[in-house]
Design an enzyme around this catalytic site. Structure first.
Site, PDB file in Angstrom:
ATOM      1  N   LYS A  22      35.324  -0.806  46.342  1.00 52.56           N
ATOM      2  CA  LYS A  22      33.989  -1.383  46.532  1.00 52.56           C
ATOM      3  C   LYS A  22      33.862  -2.701  45.787  1.00 52.56           C
ATOM      4  O   LYS A  22      33.389  -3.710  46.338  1.00 52.56           O
ATOM      5  CB  LYS A  22      32.926  -0.412  46.027  1.00 52.56           C
ATOM      6  CG  LYS A  22      31.502  -1.005  45.994  1.00 52.56           C
ATOM      7  CD  LYS A  22      30.510  -0.040  45.406  1.00 52.56           C
ATOM      8  CE  LYS A  22      30.425  -0.093  43.911  1.00 52.56           C
ATOM      9  NZ  LYS A  22      29.455  -1.076  43.401  1.00 52.56           N
ATOM     10  N   ASN A  23      34.277  -2.718  44.524  1.00 54.48           N
ATOM     11  CA  ASN A  23      34.075  -3.904  43.692  1.00 54.48           C
ATOM     12  C   ASN A  23      34.977  -5.067  44.102  1.00 54.48           C
ATOM     13  O   ASN A  23      34.705  -6.212  43.743  1.00 54.48           O
ATOM     14  CB  ASN A  23      34.291  -3.558  42.222  1.00 54.48           C
ATOM     15  CG  ASN A  23      33.171  -2.690  41.678  1.00 54.48           C
ATOM     16  OD1 ASN A  23      32.067  -2.675  42.212  1.00 54.48           O
ATOM     17  ND2 ASN A  23      33.462  -1.942  40.622  1.00 54.48           N
ATOM     18  N   CYS A 116      21.429  -0.755  39.729  1.00 55.77           N
ATOM     19  CA  CYS A 116      21.340   0.468  38.930  1.00 55.77           C
ATOM     20  C   CYS A 116      20.576   0.239  37.630  1.00 55.77           C
ATOM     21  O   CYS A 116      20.442  -0.875  37.157  1.00 55.77           O
ATOM     22  CB  CYS A 116      22.746   0.971  38.580  1.00 55.77           C
ATOM     23  SG  CYS A 116      23.591   1.770  39.942  1.00 55.77           S
ATOM     24  N   ARG A 121      21.880  -6.864  32.639  1.00 57.38           N
ATOM     25  CA  ARG A 121      22.904  -7.597  33.378  1.00 57.38           C
ATOM     26  C   ARG A 121      22.364  -8.927  33.921  1.00 57.38           C
ATOM     27  O   ARG A 121      22.287  -9.141  35.117  1.00 57.38           O
ATOM     28  CB  ARG A 121      23.466  -6.738  34.515  1.00 57.38           C
ATOM     29  CG  ARG A 121      24.167  -5.503  34.008  1.00 57.38           C
ATOM     30  CD  ARG A 121      25.057  -4.894  35.048  1.00 57.38           C
ATOM     31  NE  ARG A 121      24.326  -4.076  35.980  1.00 57.38           N
ATOM     32  CZ  ARG A 121      24.880  -3.415  36.994  1.00 57.38           C
ATOM     33  NH1 ARG A 121      26.180  -3.489  37.189  1.00 57.38           N
ATOM     34  NH2 ARG A 121      24.163  -2.688  37.799  1.00 57.38           N
ATOM     35  N   ASP A 304      33.072   1.814  33.804  1.00 52.32           N
ATOM     36  CA  ASP A 304      32.794   2.621  34.988  1.00 52.32           C
ATOM     37  C   ASP A 304      33.474   3.991  34.955  1.00 52.32           C
ATOM     38  O   ASP A 304      33.240   4.817  35.841  1.00 52.32           O
ATOM     39  CB  ASP A 304      33.235   1.878  36.259  1.00 52.32           C
ATOM     40  CG  ASP A 304      32.209   0.860  36.719  1.00 52.32           C
ATOM     41  OD1 ASP A 304      31.108   0.815  36.133  1.00 52.32           O
ATOM     42  OD2 ASP A 304      32.501   0.105  37.661  1.00 52.32           O
ATOM     43  N   ARG A 397      26.568   4.773  47.155  1.00 55.23           N
ATOM     44  CA  ARG A 397      26.810   3.351  46.973  1.00 55.23           C
ATOM     45  C   ARG A 397      28.276   3.070  46.648  1.00 55.23           C
ATOM     46  O   ARG A 397      28.756   1.961  46.894  1.00 55.23           O
ATOM     47  CB  ARG A 397      25.937   2.793  45.839  1.00 55.23           C
ATOM     48  CG  ARG A 397      24.451   2.736  46.145  1.00 55.23           C
ATOM     49  CD  ARG A 397      23.673   2.107  45.001  1.00 55.23           C
ATOM     50  NE  ARG A 397      24.343   0.885  44.576  1.00 55.23           N
ATOM     51  CZ  ARG A 397      24.766   0.635  43.337  1.00 55.23           C
ATOM     52  NH1 ARG A 397      24.590   1.548  42.386  1.00 55.23           N
ATOM     53  NH2 ARG A 397      25.359  -0.494  43.036  1.00 55.23           N
TER      54      ARG A 397
END
Length: 418
Positions: A22-23, A116, A121, A304, A397
């Site tokens: 995903k990232n 999230c 951030r 993560d 997600r």
């Protein structure tokens, strides 16, 4: 709204295929905005965040076609420079369109992003870097407005390591005049993957994967066909699941070279971790050994994976200490693990002491963010009874068909209506 129902006590065995990252996929898909013509991307995971970024690209005017895990994007039809609040609010990574729009269309108007609940951030590093490249930046009514008829290469120093800012400014600088240096750049595999795609498009980027990235601007980029790298966090999640259930699981289509910190800590916990090419076999120990973990930018231990390791360490033989240095609100899952019988105490806001207990008990729990969702499923795998993990829209997600992958390994995990 869905929930995940987990019946604990089953040992995981078998083989699981790891999806595309995903990232890595998010910035790579966005990079198509820099190109006239159709770019084709393979191994794109089927996730809510990916759907959100495709909707955003379509709203900007790009043609997006999806066939399974193949996504084709033609940005030659892009006619807008504004990314609206309704699309951007769902996902922080939407801010990544700011740089390519600025570089390609000389202006961009992008809503401040959502995401999230794991910390502020801020995007100040993105904006400061674009200003250094010659853009004028304004914040008006919840939007970032950037304009630059001409971008000029320069030296940019990041006060803190930021993956998103490194990606955004790489994409901004590839079409700038002259040479740009990014100092204290993020070193994650996803950064290297994006640089590789941009170079294949015709960019001139050196040093990706190190703390200093050199970008020599070019006049234009060309369409590409590329494959998204495997998701190291999904892989790490299944590796932890194998270890804590005393399982024997082989991960296929993964990249062991991207997971040094995860592999090291799992071995210290007592698991056998056996990489072989693009596979990893994990055999869980009879007893989990305690660990000290500090989250750090890559190549350190990834934030993560912090929640998943915490779930495992709740039943370790001894006390573990986890220090979170990346995000300030990333221990929200602690209270939910405590509901299942975990002995966890917090100090200083960013240090958790986990005293291993003999076992966990099932309980209804609430997911607060993407990785917390995964950690609660892992806890449910070893808990006595049936655990309901609620609010799992976070899970969708970042994990593709996670309940089906666990089912294939013998877990009693299913999706149900809450």
């Amino acid at each position: 709204m869905d929930k995940i129902v987990v019946e604990g006590g089953r040992r995981l065995t078998g083989e699981v295929r790891i999806s595309g990252s995903k990232n890595a996929a998010l910035p790579v898909l966005v990079s198509a905005l820099l190109v006239d013509g159709e770019c084709v991307f393979h191994n794109v995971p089927d996730l809510m965040d990916i759907k959100s970024i495709k909707l955003l690209l379509e709203d900007l005017g790009a043609r997006v076609q999806t066939d399974g895990h193949r996504v084709a994007i033609d940005a030659s039809t892009v006619h807008k420079s504004e990314a609206s609040y309704d699309l951007v609010r769902k996902m922080r990574a939407s801010i990544l369109v700011l740089g390519p729009l600025l570089a390609r269309r000389q202006k961009a108007r992008v809503s401040l992003p959502g995401g999230c609940a794991i910390g502020a951030r801020p995007i100040n590093l993105h904006l400061k870097g674009m200003a250094d490249l010659g853009a004028t930046i304004a914040l008006e009514h919840g939007y970032v407005e950037a304009a630059a008829p001409r971008l000029l290469g320069t030296e940019i120093y990041f006060d803190v390591v930021s993956v998103g800012a490194t990606e955004n400014l790489m994409m901004t600088a590839v079409l700038a005049e002259g040479v740009t240096l990014l100092r204290n750049a993020a070193r994650e595999p996803e950064i290297s993957a994006l640089a590789e795609v941009l170079n294949k498009m015709g960019a001139r980027i050196d040093g990706a994967g190190t703390s200093v990235i050199t970008i020599t601007g070019v006049d234009r980029l060309n369409p590409v066909e590329v494959t998204i790298i495997p998701d190291r966090i999904e892989a790490g999640t299944f590796m932890v699941a194998a270890a804590m259930t005393r399982g024997d699981v082989t991960l296929v289509d993964c990249e062991p070279g991207h997971m040094g910190g995860i592999i090291h800590k799992l071995k210290r916990a007592g698991a056998q971790v056996l990489p072989d090419g693009n596979t990893i076999r994990v055999i869980g120990p009879d007893e989990i050994a305690p660990l000290d973990i500090q989250t750090l930018p890559y190549p350190g231990f990834p934030t993560d994976m912090q929640a998943q390791f915490m779930a495992m360490l709740t039943v370790a033989k001894g006390s573990s200490v986890i220090t979170e240095t990346i995000f300030e609100n990333r221990f929200i899952h602690v209270s939910e693990l405590q509901r299942m019988g975990a002995d966890i105490s917090l100090s200083g806001g960013n240090v958790a002491t986990v005293k291993g207990v003999s076992g966990l008990s099932a309980a209804p729990v609430m997911a607060s963010d993407l990785r917390a969702s995964a950690s609660l499923i892992l806890a449910g795998l070893i808990a006595e009874g049936v655990t309901d993990v609620n609010r799992v829209y976070h899970l969708d997600r970042g994990y593709e068909a996670i309940e089906m992958k666990f089912q294939a390994l013998g877990a009693a995990v299913r999706r149900a209506k809450a």
